[in-house]
Structures are given as structure tokens and as C-alpha cells.
Design an enzyme around this catalytic site. Structure first.
Site, PDB file in Angstrom:
ATOM      1  N   SER A   3      18.351  55.909  -8.566  1.00  0.00           N
ATOM      2  CA  SER A   3      17.741  55.781  -9.895  1.00  0.00           C
ATOM      3  C   SER A   3      18.791  55.428 -10.939  1.00  0.00           C
ATOM      4  O   SER A   3      19.983  55.690 -10.767  1.00  0.00           O
ATOM      5  CB  SER A   3      17.057  57.083 -10.299  1.00  0.00           C
ATOM      6  OG  SER A   3      16.098  57.445  -9.351  1.00  0.00           O
TER       7      SER A   3
HETATM    8  N1  SAM Z   1      17.891  61.048  -5.214  1.00  0.00           N
HETATM    9  C1  SAM Z   1      18.304  59.769  -4.731  1.00  0.00           C
HETATM   10  C2  SAM Z   1      19.672  59.372  -5.160  1.00  0.00           C
HETATM   11  O1  SAM Z   1      20.322  60.103  -5.895  1.00  0.00           O
HETATM   12  O2  SAM Z   1      20.116  58.304  -4.713  1.00  0.00           O
HETATM   13  C3  SAM Z   1      17.346  58.647  -5.045  1.00  0.00           C
HETATM   14  C4  SAM Z   1      16.175  58.708  -4.254  1.00  0.00           C
HETATM   15  S1  SAM Z   1      15.203  57.300  -4.004  1.00  0.00           S
HETATM   16  C5  SAM Z   1      14.582  56.933  -5.584  1.00  0.00           C
HETATM   17  C6  SAM Z   1      13.881  58.147  -3.155  1.00  0.00           C
HETATM   18  C7  SAM Z   1      14.235  58.630  -1.781  1.00  0.00           C
HETATM   19  O3  SAM Z   1      13.167  59.435  -1.294  1.00  0.00           O
HETATM   20  C8  SAM Z   1      14.422  57.515  -0.762  1.00  0.00           C
HETATM   21  O4  SAM Z   1      15.672  57.622  -0.166  1.00  0.00           O
HETATM   22  C9  SAM Z   1      13.297  57.753   0.250  1.00  0.00           C
HETATM   23  O5  SAM Z   1      13.637  57.396   1.568  1.00  0.00           O
HETATM   24  C10 SAM Z   1      13.090  59.242   0.091  1.00  0.00           C
HETATM   25  N2  SAM Z   1      11.791  59.744   0.551  1.00  0.00           N
HETATM   26  C11 SAM Z   1      10.554  59.233   0.356  1.00  0.00           C
HETATM   27  N3  SAM Z   1       9.623  60.019   0.933  1.00  0.00           N
HETATM   28  C12 SAM Z   1      10.290  61.067   1.499  1.00  0.00           C
HETATM   29  C13 SAM Z   1       9.892  62.211   2.239  1.00  0.00           C
HETATM   30  N4  SAM Z   1       8.619  62.489   2.522  1.00  0.00           N
HETATM   31  N5  SAM Z   1      10.862  63.065   2.669  1.00  0.00           N
HETATM   32  C14 SAM Z   1      12.162  62.825   2.403  1.00  0.00           C
HETATM   33  N6  SAM Z   1      12.601  61.751   1.726  1.00  0.00           N
HETATM   34  C15 SAM Z   1      11.672  60.888   1.271  1.00  0.00           C
END
Ligand code: SAM
Length: 215
Positions: free
Chosen positions: A61
Site C-alpha cells: 500500500s
Molecule cells: N500488508 C502488506 C504490506 O505491507 O505489503 C500489503 C498487503 S496487500 C495490499 C494484501 C495482501 O493480502 C496480499 O499479499 C494478499 O496475497 C493477501 N491476502 C489476500 N487474502 C488473504 C487471505 N485470505 N489470507 C492471507 N492473506 C491474504
């Protein structure tokens, strides 16, 4: 490239003017080396004011949104936090500096392994990482003082409501693909009270209790 100078500019031009005031939060943004969490070919943009691809079709983000979510969690240092969506690991690293321990779940093995290597290299001992469906929460480690979901969902996955302590706070981008409102929830006497923060756009939460069941 002078990353220290770029970090200072990021705080002073993106975070402070938009209203991030908590000094502990600002100090951590001055300190954590965001560029280390960004793929090498994207590092020139590490401190820019937009989200960046990190692989597996996912993004880190924009700095302001990471700071805003962090500030909303109102951390004093002793909290046990659950993060859903480790991604690059940057948000977890920020939270780890401001709390007691962070439990972070990522569904993509590739991203989780990269983040784990970085946490080890940078000496983060209070981050535990798990590969799997974060919509199920982390039952063995519950209850949590704070929960942060960094992917979009039209509702809070029910296991996460159960794993939030009374008096705890949870934040997520609430909504559908392309249209969400960053929303902060507080649990009091086992009821949830919500507070809308601002519009935002995150990748979808994919899992049993997510926006998409599979991608
Ligand atoms: N917090 C992260 C960072 O600092 O880089 C950014 C996260 S990115 C916007 C959203 C993340 O959520 C992705 O890596 C995606 O693979 C993960 N995600 C989506 N659904 C998920 C789930 N059910 N369980 C775990 N991770 C999930």
C-alpha cells in the site's frame, strides 16, 4: 540513492500534511527502510506516494494508507496484533516496532517466504508468520488486542470477530472490488462499533470468509 533523505521527504510531504500526528508512528516511518520491502526493479519508487507491485499480482500500500491504518490502531506498545495479508512485510515491520508481537498470515507462499527472510535479516524477533487463509484467523494464538486486514472484504470474517479481545480494535477496507471504505471497529461488551475513516482501494481478501473464495 539517498534513502534516508527520501524517507524524511515521505514523512514530511505525505504523512504530516495529511494529518498523521502520532509521534511514535511518525518516528517509525522515519526509521523503517521501506525500500528493503520493495522488489529491486521497483526500488526507485520505494518512497513514492502510490502502491507498488510486489509479485503474485499483489501490492504494497501507499505509505500514507499504511500510516493511517497504524495510527488508527492506537498502539501503546504492549499489544498482540494479528495481521491478515503480510504481502511485502512492511506493515508488519511497522507494527512490530510499536507493539509487543505481530502474528501475520499470507496466502501466497512466495510472498510469505520473502517476508520471512527479510524479518530474519533485519532482526525482527516479534513477528510470527504463517502461510494460509487468514480469514480463518489464528485460533491457536487468539485472543488479539488488535486485528488489521490489509485486503478488501464486504464484511469482517466471523472467526476474526471471535478472535478480537473485548476492548480491542480491528481495521479493514470494507467493501467490494474497486470501492471500499477504510473502517475501524471497536469491540465493547462483545458488540462492534464502527467508524468510517476514508475511501480506499485494496486488493481483495481471498478465502473462505473473504470477498472472493478463490482467484
Ligand atoms: N500488508 C502488506 C504490506 O505491507 O505489503 C500489503 C498487503 S496487500 C495490499 C494484501 C495482501 O493480502 C496480499 O499479499 C494478499 O496475497 C493477501 N491476502 C489476500 N487474502 C488473504 C487471505 N485470505 N489470507 C492471507 N492473506 C491474504
Amino acid at each position: 540513492m539517498d534513502y534516508t533523505a527520501l524517507r524524511k521527504l515521505m514523512v514530511e510531504e505525505q504523512l504530516i500534511p495529511r494529518g498523521i500526528r502520532n509521534q511514535r508512528v511518525l518516528d517509525v516511518f522515519y526509521k523503517v527502510e521501506r525500500h528493503k520491502f520493495i522488489p529491486e526493479e521497483q526500488r526507485d519508487n520505494a518512497y513514492a506516494d502510490f502502491p507498488i507491485p510486489i509479485g503474485a499480482g499483489q501490492t504494497i500500500s501507499q505509505p500514507y494508507i499504511v500510516a493511517l491504518m497504524t495510527e488508527c490502531l492506537d498502539l501503546s506498545g504492549g499489544e498482540k496484533i494479528l495481521e491478515i495479508g503480510t504481502g511485502s512485510g512492511y506493515q508488519a515491520a511497522i507494527l512490530a516496532q510499536l507493539s509487543k508481537e505481530v502474528y501475520s498470515i499470507e496466502r501466497f507462499e512466495l510472498l510469505a517466504k520473502k517476508a520471512k527472510m527479510l524479518f530474519d535479516e533485519l532482526g525482527y524477533k516479534n513477528i510470527k508468520l504463517k502461510i494460509g487463509d487468514g480469514t480463518l484467523g489464528w485460533g491457536e494464538e487468539a485472543m488479539f488486542d488488535r486485528i488489521i486486514i490489509t485486503a478488501a472484504s464486504p464484511e469482517i470474517p466471523s472467526p476474526l470477530i471471535e478472535q478480537l479481545k473485548d476492548g480491542g480494535k480491528l481495521i479493514l477496507p470494507l467493501g467490494e472490488i474497486l470501492s471500499q471504505v477504510l473502517t475501524l471497529f471497536e469491540k465493547k461488551d462483545n458488540k462492534l462499533y464502527s467508524h468510517e475513516i476514508c475511501g480506499c482501494m485494496f486488493v481483495p481478501l481471498v478465502g473462505k470468509f473473504g470477498l472472493l473464495k478463490n482467484d
